[in-house]
Design an enzyme around this catalytic site. Structure first.
Site, mmCIF file in Angstrom:
data_model
loop_
_atom_site.group_PDB
_atom_site.id
_atom_site.type_symbol
_atom_site.label_atom_id
_atom_site.label_comp_id
_atom_site.label_asym_id
_atom_site.label_seq_id
_atom_site.Cartn_x
_atom_site.Cartn_y
_atom_site.Cartn_z
ATOM 1 N N HIS A 108 -1.872 -12.767 -1.401
ATOM 2 C CA HIS A 108 -1.788 -12.812 0.036
ATOM 3 C C HIS A 108 -3.232 -12.112 0.648
ATOM 4 C CE1 HIS A 108 -1.263 -8.382 -0.446
ATOM 5 N NE2 HIS A 108 -0.579 -8.617 -1.726
ATOM 6 N N ASP A 110 -3.125 -10.550 3.891
ATOM 7 C CA ASP A 110 -2.752 -9.302 4.531
ATOM 8 C C ASP A 110 -3.017 -7.986 3.774
ATOM 9 O OD1 ASP A 110 -0.482 -10.134 3.147
ATOM 10 O OD2 ASP A 110 0.538 -8.570 4.378
ATOM 11 N N ASP A 141 -5.892 -5.483 -3.646
ATOM 12 C CA ASP A 141 -4.659 -5.936 -3.155
ATOM 13 C C ASP A 141 -4.959 -6.456 -1.921
ATOM 14 O OD1 ASP A 141 -1.961 -6.082 -2.601
ATOM 15 O OD2 ASP A 141 -1.557 -4.015 -2.393
ATOM 16 N N GLU A 175 2.762 -10.329 2.901
ATOM 17 C CA GLU A 175 3.375 -9.853 2.117
ATOM 18 C C GLU A 175 3.610 -8.603 1.858
ATOM 19 O OE1 GLU A 175 3.754 -8.231 -2.160
ATOM 20 O OE2 GLU A 175 2.268 -7.618 -0.537
ATOM 21 N N GLU A 176 2.678 -7.750 2.537
ATOM 22 C CA GLU A 176 3.123 -6.295 2.648
ATOM 23 C C GLU A 176 4.234 -5.851 3.554
ATOM 24 O OE1 GLU A 176 1.550 -4.688 0.379
ATOM 25 O OE2 GLU A 176 -0.399 -5.027 -0.019
ATOM 26 N N ASP A 203 -1.555 -10.247 -8.480
ATOM 27 C CA ASP A 203 -1.413 -8.943 -7.460
ATOM 28 C C ASP A 203 -0.950 -7.753 -7.832
ATOM 29 O OD1 ASP A 203 -1.371 -8.082 -4.944
ATOM 30 O OD2 ASP A 203 0.805 -8.956 -4.342
ATOM 31 N N HIS A 452 -2.642 0.499 -2.061
ATOM 32 C CA HIS A 452 -1.931 1.143 -0.723
ATOM 33 C C HIS A 452 -2.454 2.481 -0.790
ATOM 34 C CE1 HIS A 452 1.859 -1.443 -1.310
ATOM 35 N NE2 HIS A 452 0.687 -2.211 -1.311
HETATM 36 N N1 LIG Z 1 0.854 -5.573 -4.627
HETATM 37 C C1 LIG Z 1 2.350 -5.826 -4.357
HETATM 38 C C2 LIG Z 1 2.725 -4.974 -3.322
HETATM 39 O O1 LIG Z 1 2.263 -3.902 -2.948
HETATM 40 N N2 LIG Z 1 4.114 -5.314 -2.743
HETATM 41 C C3 LIG Z 1 4.644 -4.595 -1.767
HETATM 42 C C4 LIG Z 1 5.939 -5.388 -1.265
HETATM 43 C C5 LIG Z 1 6.807 -4.623 -0.528
HETATM 44 C C6 LIG Z 1 7.907 -4.061 -0.912
HETATM 45 N N3 LIG Z 1 8.712 -3.686 0.107
HETATM 46 C C7 LIG Z 1 7.824 -3.653 1.165
HETATM 47 N N4 LIG Z 1 6.666 -4.258 0.803
HETATM 48 C C8 LIG Z 1 5.125 -3.243 -2.672
HETATM 49 O O2 LIG Z 1 5.299 -2.201 -1.962
HETATM 50 O O3 LIG Z 1 5.662 -3.426 -3.672
HETATM 51 ZN ZN LIG Z 2 -0.363 -7.217 -3.128
HETATM 52 ZN ZN LIG Z 3 0.395 -4.224 -1.571
#
Ligand SMILES: NCC(=O)N[C@@H](Cc1c[nH]cn1)C(=O)O
Ligand SMILES: [Zn+2]
Ligand SMILES: [Zn+2]
Length: 490
Positions: A108, A110, A141, A175-176, A203, A452
């Site tokens: 991803h 984003d 990420d 994805e986020e 990821d 994050h």
């Molecule tokens: N690197 C993967 C990631 O950070 N995925 C997010 C996906 C998500 C789950 N709920 C909202 N977004 C994560 O927080 O796990």
């Molecule tokens: Zn990710």
């Molecule tokens: Zn992420």
């Protein structure tokens, strides 16, 4: 073009490694260019940048010779009633030789939100190299790993070497925010995935300084709990003490979700959690994981549990509940004496096998309604589940796990730790359920990359060695696939 295998594999490996080493500054510059685009999928105002990021990725894939299809993902409905288009998803393919394995790479482009004021030491969108680390939002990420795959393919193309597998890409831009619409996209493009043998996702992070291969993730059930008091915000001097305040109700509700020892207070929530077997318990003993280093990486003093085994189990195989924030609450500097009229609490539960989103939704809603009823409040409560992503666990005996183990050993000189991940890749389970194909996560991010978080980074070394890993993985995958096909011959 020189076909792989005609001159033994090692000279080719040396040639690939040499190219990647000597072109590393170019690869680092590409990452800097990508990070400069603030493709934050949570901010509707940045939707133009996000779409630009998707276009740039599509152009990079086209430049490799891939056939690229930009797929419409529909519209996102905003809280204020407006709708804006979701960024398009990329489906791309390179090579269609039926005698080769077909690997589909997911990533991803984003990113999570990032502001310098959040406490970043450097501008999150101006990638800065300090002591061998490349700091910037999306570095690990997931822009760095997506680019590492592109770099690996580019290396073969520039050296005029035949890529030993067919490659497909699925790259998304939301994805986020939980990958909305991705399940429908995969269903609607079943023919694109029909000839895929293996799906690889890069990821997530290693668990220690040792490379890792990931065979499971937790899921995510993300909730909004809204309490509406009146039609407008009020002065606490004029109305404080005479009304039922929405914020007080919400804070009470949130406080009844989890206790200070991390125990989730929702009745029945752990009923479906798979029991821990003796065989699984033993798995945790041999994993390289330093609790003190993990505390250090997270900038925390104390964990809720004291042993490595307990910590890993609570990250991988037990659910957790996190309260993320309150929309509509006063959160700025200063001492504003407001009574907010409507507040939305946001929390999520990381789900584990064998929890089901529908059951979790029903348990959470009932619990919050029961707690709210005790308040005898005239305010309006609304509970909604925004994301219901399932956990994923794979079979580590699938051939691509062997190929990845071989490739990791060649590049890093040690075999990987077999790990699970506490975060969520909605696509992993969706893919597994819909395509019945083997799914694997092949991380290149370091344990201290800070996904994050402020100061997200990837090290130059992991980015460049990761590019080598992906290039060698193609070779190793073609070998194990060939062996598999040969065994299947009558
Ligand atoms: N690197 C993967 C990631 O950070 N995925 C997010 C996906 C998500 C789950 N709920 C909202 N977004 C994560 O927080 O796990
Ligand atoms: Zn990710
Ligand atoms: Zn992420």
């Amino acid at each position: 073009m020189v076909p792989y295998g005609s001159h033994g594999s090692e000279p080719l490996v040396d040639e690939l490694f040499n190219y990647i080493d000597t072109h590393q500054d170019e690869f680092v510059q590409d990452l800097k260019d990508w990070i400069a685009i603030p493709s934050d999928s949570s901010d509707p105002l940045l939707r133009g940048d996000l779409s630009k990021m998707v276009e740039i990725t599509a152009e990079s894939l086209q430049a490799l010779g891939a056939t690229v299809n930009l797929v419409d993902m529909g519209e996102e409905k905003l809280n204020d009633g407006r709708s804006i288009p979701f960024p398009k998803a990329i489906l791309a393919e390179l090579g269609k030789n039926s005698s080769k394995a077909t690997v589909c790479i997911y990533g991803h482009v984003d990113v999570q939100p990032a502001k310098k004021e959040d406490g970043w030491k450097t501008d999150p969108y101006n990638m800065t190299e300090i002591n061998g680390n490349l700091y910037g939002r999306g570095a690990t990420d997931n822009k760095g790993p997506v680019l590492a795959w592109i770099n690996a393919v580019k290396t073969y193309r520039t050296l005029d070497q035949e890529i030993p597998v067919n490659i497909k890409f699925i790259i998304e831009g939301v994805e986020e925010t939980g990958s909305p619409g991705l399940e429908d996209l995969i269903k609607a493009n079943a023919s694109f995935f029909a000839d895929v043998d293996y799906i690889v996702i890069s990821d997530n992070l290693w668990l220690s300084r040792k490379p890792a291969l990931t065979y499971g993730t937790r899921g995510s059930a993300y909730f909004f709990v809204e309490v509406e008091g009146g039609t407008k915000d009020l002065h606490s001097g004029t109305f404080g003490g005479i009304i039922h305040e929405a914020m007080r109700d919400l804070v009470y509700l949130l406080a009844n979700l989890i206790d200070s020892s991390g125990h989730i207070l929702i009745p029945g929530i752990c009923d479906d959690v798979a029991p821990l077997t003796e065989e699984e318990r033993r798995l945790y003993e041999n994993i390289d994981f330093d609790l003190e280093e993990h505390k250090n990486n997270g900038g925390v003093n104390t964990f809720l549990y004291s042993t490595k085994e307990e910590i890993l189990q609570h990250l991988w195989r037990y659910p957790s509940l996190t309260i993320h924030g309150i929309e509509g609450a006063f959160s700025g500097p200063g001492s504003k004496t407001v009574i907010p009229s409507k507040v939305i609490g946001k929390f999520s539960i990381r789900q584990v096998p064998d929890m089901k989103s529908a059951v979790v939704q029903q348990q959470v809603t009932k619990h919050l309604e029961d707690v709210f009823a005790k308040l005898k409040s005239p305010n309006k409560l609304t509970v909604s589940m925004q994301i219901g992503a399932s956990p994923w666990v794979a079979d580590v005996n699938d051939p691509q796990y062997e190929a990845a183990r071989n490739a990791i050993t060649k590049v890093f000189g040690v075999p990987p730790d077999m790990i699970r991940d506490g975060s969520t890749i909605p696509l992993a389970r969706i893919f597994q359920d819909l395509t019945k194909k083997s799914v694997m996560m092949l991380p290149i991010g370091g344990a201290d990359d800070g996904e994050h978080s402020q100061h997200e980074k990837i090290s130059r070394s992991n980015y460049i060695q990761g590019t080598k890993l992906f290039a060698i993985f193609f070779l190793e995958l073609s070998k194990v696939h060939e062996e598999l096909m040969a065994k299947k011959q009558p």
